[in-house]
Design a protein around this motif. Structure first.
Motif, PDB file in Angstrom:
ATOM      1  N   ARG A  98       0.907  -1.345   0.027  1.00  0.00           N
ATOM      2  CA  ARG A  98       0.118  -0.008  -0.064  1.00  0.00           C
ATOM      3  C   ARG A  98       0.902   1.397   0.142  1.00  0.00           C
ATOM      4  O   ARG A  98       0.408   2.276  -0.506  1.00  0.00           O
ATOM      5  CB  ARG A  98      -1.021   0.040   1.205  1.00  0.00           C
ATOM      6  CG  ARG A  98      -2.046   1.252   1.159  1.00  0.00           C
ATOM      7  CD  ARG A  98      -2.845   1.109   2.432  1.00  0.00           C
ATOM      8  NE  ARG A  98      -4.003   1.906   2.045  1.00  0.00           N
ATOM      9  CZ  ARG A  98      -3.957   3.325   2.346  1.00  0.00           C
ATOM     10  NH1 ARG A  98      -2.917   3.961   2.816  1.00  0.00           N
ATOM     11  NH2 ARG A  98      -5.189   4.110   2.304  1.00  0.00           N
ATOM     12  N   TRP A 151       1.890   1.613  -3.467  1.00  0.00           N
ATOM     13  CA  TRP A 151       0.603   2.232  -4.662  1.00  0.00           C
ATOM     14  C   TRP A 151       0.363   3.765  -4.076  1.00  0.00           C
ATOM     15  O   TRP A 151       0.221   4.395  -4.834  1.00  0.00           O
ATOM     16  CB  TRP A 151      -0.482   1.196  -4.026  1.00  0.00           C
ATOM     17  CG  TRP A 151      -1.785   1.856  -4.609  1.00  0.00           C
ATOM     18  CD1 TRP A 151      -2.832   2.123  -4.035  1.00  0.00           C
ATOM     19  CD2 TRP A 151      -2.098   1.648  -6.274  1.00  0.00           C
ATOM     20  NE1 TRP A 151      -3.751   2.399  -5.012  1.00  0.00           N
ATOM     21  CE2 TRP A 151      -3.448   2.021  -6.417  1.00  0.00           C
ATOM     22  CE3 TRP A 151      -1.311   0.913  -7.092  1.00  0.00           C
ATOM     23  CZ2 TRP A 151      -4.085   1.914  -7.666  1.00  0.00           C
ATOM     24  CZ3 TRP A 151      -1.934   0.826  -8.378  1.00  0.00           C
ATOM     25  CH2 TRP A 151      -3.077   1.257  -8.394  1.00  0.00           C
ATOM     26  N   THR A 181       0.385   6.401  -7.088  1.00  0.00           N
ATOM     27  CA  THR A 181      -0.834   6.987  -7.533  1.00  0.00           C
ATOM     28  C   THR A 181      -0.726   8.632  -7.359  1.00  0.00           C
ATOM     29  O   THR A 181      -1.330   9.176  -7.697  1.00  0.00           O
ATOM     30  CB  THR A 181      -2.045   6.433  -6.692  1.00  0.00           C
ATOM     31  OG1 THR A 181      -1.582   6.639  -5.277  1.00  0.00           O
ATOM     32  CG2 THR A 181      -2.229   4.862  -7.032  1.00  0.00           C
ATOM     33  N   TRP A 230      -8.052   0.890  -3.661  1.00  0.00           N
ATOM     34  CA  TRP A 230      -7.204  -0.049  -3.148  1.00  0.00           C
ATOM     35  C   TRP A 230      -7.870  -0.722  -1.665  1.00  0.00           C
ATOM     36  O   TRP A 230      -7.707  -1.978  -1.474  1.00  0.00           O
ATOM     37  CB  TRP A 230      -5.529   0.591  -2.678  1.00  0.00           C
ATOM     38  CG  TRP A 230      -4.694  -0.372  -1.949  1.00  0.00           C
ATOM     39  CD1 TRP A 230      -4.492  -0.603  -0.687  1.00  0.00           C
ATOM     40  CD2 TRP A 230      -3.644  -1.233  -2.400  1.00  0.00           C
ATOM     41  NE1 TRP A 230      -3.634  -1.484  -0.474  1.00  0.00           N
ATOM     42  CE2 TRP A 230      -3.119  -1.718  -1.519  1.00  0.00           C
ATOM     43  CE3 TRP A 230      -3.250  -1.517  -3.968  1.00  0.00           C
ATOM     44  CZ2 TRP A 230      -1.968  -2.751  -1.754  1.00  0.00           C
ATOM     45  CZ3 TRP A 230      -2.293  -2.430  -4.117  1.00  0.00           C
ATOM     46  CH2 TRP A 230      -1.698  -2.944  -2.903  1.00  0.00           C
ATOM     47  N   ASP A 231      -8.136   0.313  -0.662  1.00  0.00           N
ATOM     48  CA  ASP A 231      -8.518  -0.246   0.274  1.00  0.00           C
ATOM     49  C   ASP A 231      -9.728  -1.218   0.427  1.00  0.00           C
ATOM     50  O   ASP A 231     -10.083  -2.111   0.888  1.00  0.00           O
ATOM     51  CB  ASP A 231      -8.969   0.968   1.279  1.00  0.00           C
ATOM     52  CG  ASP A 231      -7.899   1.768   1.895  1.00  0.00           C
ATOM     53  OD1 ASP A 231      -6.795   1.092   1.747  1.00  0.00           O
ATOM     54  OD2 ASP A 231      -7.699   3.146   1.971  1.00  0.00           O
ATOM     55  N   ARG A 276     -10.699  -2.837  -2.274  1.00  0.00           N
ATOM     56  CA  ARG A 276     -10.135  -4.122  -2.832  1.00  0.00           C
ATOM     57  C   ARG A 276      -9.537  -4.904  -1.821  1.00  0.00           C
ATOM     58  O   ARG A 276      -9.555  -6.446  -2.023  1.00  0.00           O
ATOM     59  CB  ARG A 276      -9.145  -3.937  -3.783  1.00  0.00           C
ATOM     60  CG  ARG A 276      -8.542  -5.283  -4.806  1.00  0.00           C
ATOM     61  CD  ARG A 276      -7.834  -4.769  -5.736  1.00  0.00           C
ATOM     62  NE  ARG A 276      -7.149  -5.976  -6.447  1.00  0.00           N
ATOM     63  CZ  ARG A 276      -7.851  -6.656  -7.405  1.00  0.00           C
ATOM     64  NH1 ARG A 276      -9.108  -6.034  -8.252  1.00  0.00           N
ATOM     65  NH2 ARG A 276      -7.162  -7.780  -8.069  1.00  0.00           N
ATOM     66  N   HIS A 277      -8.985  -4.453  -0.715  1.00  0.00           N
ATOM     67  CA  HIS A 277      -8.327  -5.274   0.187  1.00  0.00           C
ATOM     68  C   HIS A 277      -8.811  -5.329   1.519  1.00  0.00           C
ATOM     69  O   HIS A 277      -8.418  -6.111   2.499  1.00  0.00           O
ATOM     70  CB  HIS A 277      -6.687  -4.882   0.587  1.00  0.00           C
ATOM     71  CG  HIS A 277      -5.788  -5.054  -0.778  1.00  0.00           C
ATOM     72  ND1 HIS A 277      -5.761  -4.083  -1.781  1.00  0.00           N
ATOM     73  CD2 HIS A 277      -5.137  -5.961  -1.068  1.00  0.00           C
ATOM     74  CE1 HIS A 277      -4.901  -4.291  -2.802  1.00  0.00           C
ATOM     75  NE2 HIS A 277      -4.423  -5.538  -2.342  1.00  0.00           N
TER      76      HIS A 277
END
Length: 443
Positions: A76, A79, A83, A354-355, A357-358
């Motif tokens: 993360r 990422w 980003t 991202w959050d 998705r995880h």
């Protein structure tokens, strides 16, 4: 109890603005007339490669600070950095392409769609056997930063990320590129392609930034750190130089001096008191705001500035001073818009993606009542979303660099406090030799 958020250190914002100003002056007063001979002679010429080099060192410092706790070296974290860089880069590349294609006066580089694609995939640093033109030569630093952001968390979690292993790695990252430098000058285009593509000519700047952080945190002795920084400055003298026919070295001593003084200023900012106490409030606010959009300014100042300056000269007869002022103002205005409407919103949106998705990776353990590693006893499961190794130094937009800069900077108190985790212990910007083509790989 939540710790109070530490005050922003304005010293870093001030350094970032100073380094960025040197970048704009270098491009506006030296590179632009060198490439486009239509420009009238400049009254002020700043012909020294200092600003971008120091921005790389500054970036490395804050990467090291952000990964001071190995638990933050997560996917993360990577990422979050990527980003920050890429969405604004894509939009800025499209703007530069459009400006050169449809707004530029006759005689300026006219890019094709093929040039646009090769710029979006960042092929220019791999010039040598094959040549790819820049639509904006400032972007040569971005692949180097992406490589650094990708390697840093992996190294931090390995034996090379601490203690003796880290010190050996830093020395190797300076001395190996220095030892192979003569080959870059003589071995031919294939070797040159690989060496430039891997950014060997600027590794010493990342080492310098990490060394400043190690000095500031007591992770290296002062004598050792001073020797490493001196070697980095010597390496810079070589890497921006050219090998002469009789075996000598032609370099720019003012650039070397500027980088050395810049590293000293970074060390003073890291160790000494913050300059905010000595500056008026309006100056502090202005510096902080400008530093907050520094990445956006960096992305848009050169190509858009060149087009604007030449238009002002040819259409309105503007002189060099007015042209430079317009370039600065245009860079700040467009850079601020890019930061506000592209960089920060895209960063927030992609982090939320991202959050989401995880999220399934975290919720089952919490729902079963399992206390994540690093969460004190008695803390409710509903309050554990920010704890544990899955949350990094970039767990919120406030943990980016000064004033939201994409170059990693001092993080919030939530991220700077210790995590009790048991899971983790031309060649302008290149080497100083310009080519005859509009924007070469070493621009």
């Amino acid at each position: 109890m939540t710790a109070a958020r530490p005050a922003r250190r304005v010293s870093w914002d001030l350094l970032r603005c100073a380094f960025l100003l040197m970048v704009v002056l270098y491009h506006g007063t030296f590179i632009a007339p060198l490439v486009y001979h239509q420009f009238a002679p400049r009254i002020l010429v700043f012909a020294h490669q200092i600003g971008a080099s120091l921005l790389l060192a500054l970036s490395a410092y804050f990467v090291a600070a952000g990964l001071s706790d190995p638990a933050r070296a997560t996917a993360r974290w990577w990422w979050s950095r990527v980003t920050r860089l890429l969405p604004a880069f894509v939009v800025a590349t499209l703007l530069a392409f459009a400006a050169l294609r449809w707004l530029a006066p006759a005689g300026m580089f006219h890019p094709s769609l093929y040039n646009l694609v090769t710029n979006l995939v960042m092929l220019w640093n791999w010039n040598g056997v094959r040549h790819w033109f820049y639509v904006d030569p400032s972007y040569w630093t971005l692949p180097l930063q992406l490589m650094a952001f990708s390697l840093a968390p992996l190294l931090r979690r390995s034996r090379l990320g601490r203690g003796r292993g880290l010190r050996v790695l830093l020395w190797a990252a300076v001395l190996v590129p220095l030892a192979q430098w003569p080959l870059e000058q003589t071995a031919g285009p294939i070797y040159d392609t690989v060496a430039d593509g891997l950014g060997l000519y600027r590794w010493h700047l990342f080492v310098a930034g990490v060394t400043v952080w190690m000095l500031a945190t007591g992770r290296v002795r002062r004598g050792h750190g001073a020797a490493l920084l001196a070697t980095c400055v010597a390496a810079h003298a070589v890497q921006i130089g050219t090998l002469l026919q009789h075996g000598g070295l032609a370099t720019d001593p003012w650039s070397v001096l500027g980088v050395g003084l810049g590293l000293l200023a970074m060390t003073a900012a890291a160790i000494g008191p913050d300059v905010a106490a000595w500056l008026p409030g309006p100056v502090v606010r202005a510096v902080t705001s400008l530093a907050g959009c520094s990445y956006g300014i960096f992305l848009v100042h050169q190509t858009l500035g060149d087009v604007l300056m030449l238009r002002l000269q040819e259409d309105f007869g503007a002189g060099p001073g007015l042209q430079l002022a317009a370039m600065l103002l245009n860079g700040v205005a467009v850079g601020a818009l890019l930061t506000r409407f592209v960089e920060r919103p895209a960063h927030r949106a992609l982090l939320r993606t991202w959050d989401r998705r995880h999220e399934p990776d975290r919720l089952p353990a919490v729902s079963r009542g399992v206390r994540p590693v690093g969460v004190p006893l008695g803390v409710s499961a509903l309050t554990t979303r920010g704890w544990g190794p899955w949350r990094t130094a970039c767990s919120s937009p406030t943990t980016t660099g000064p004033s939201g800069s994409p170059w990693p900077g001092p993080s919030s108190s939530r991220d700077t406090r210790s995590r009790r985790s048991t899971t983790a212990s031309a060649r302008w910007p290149g080497r100083g030799r310009p080519t005859s083509t509009p924007w070469s790989s070493t621009s």
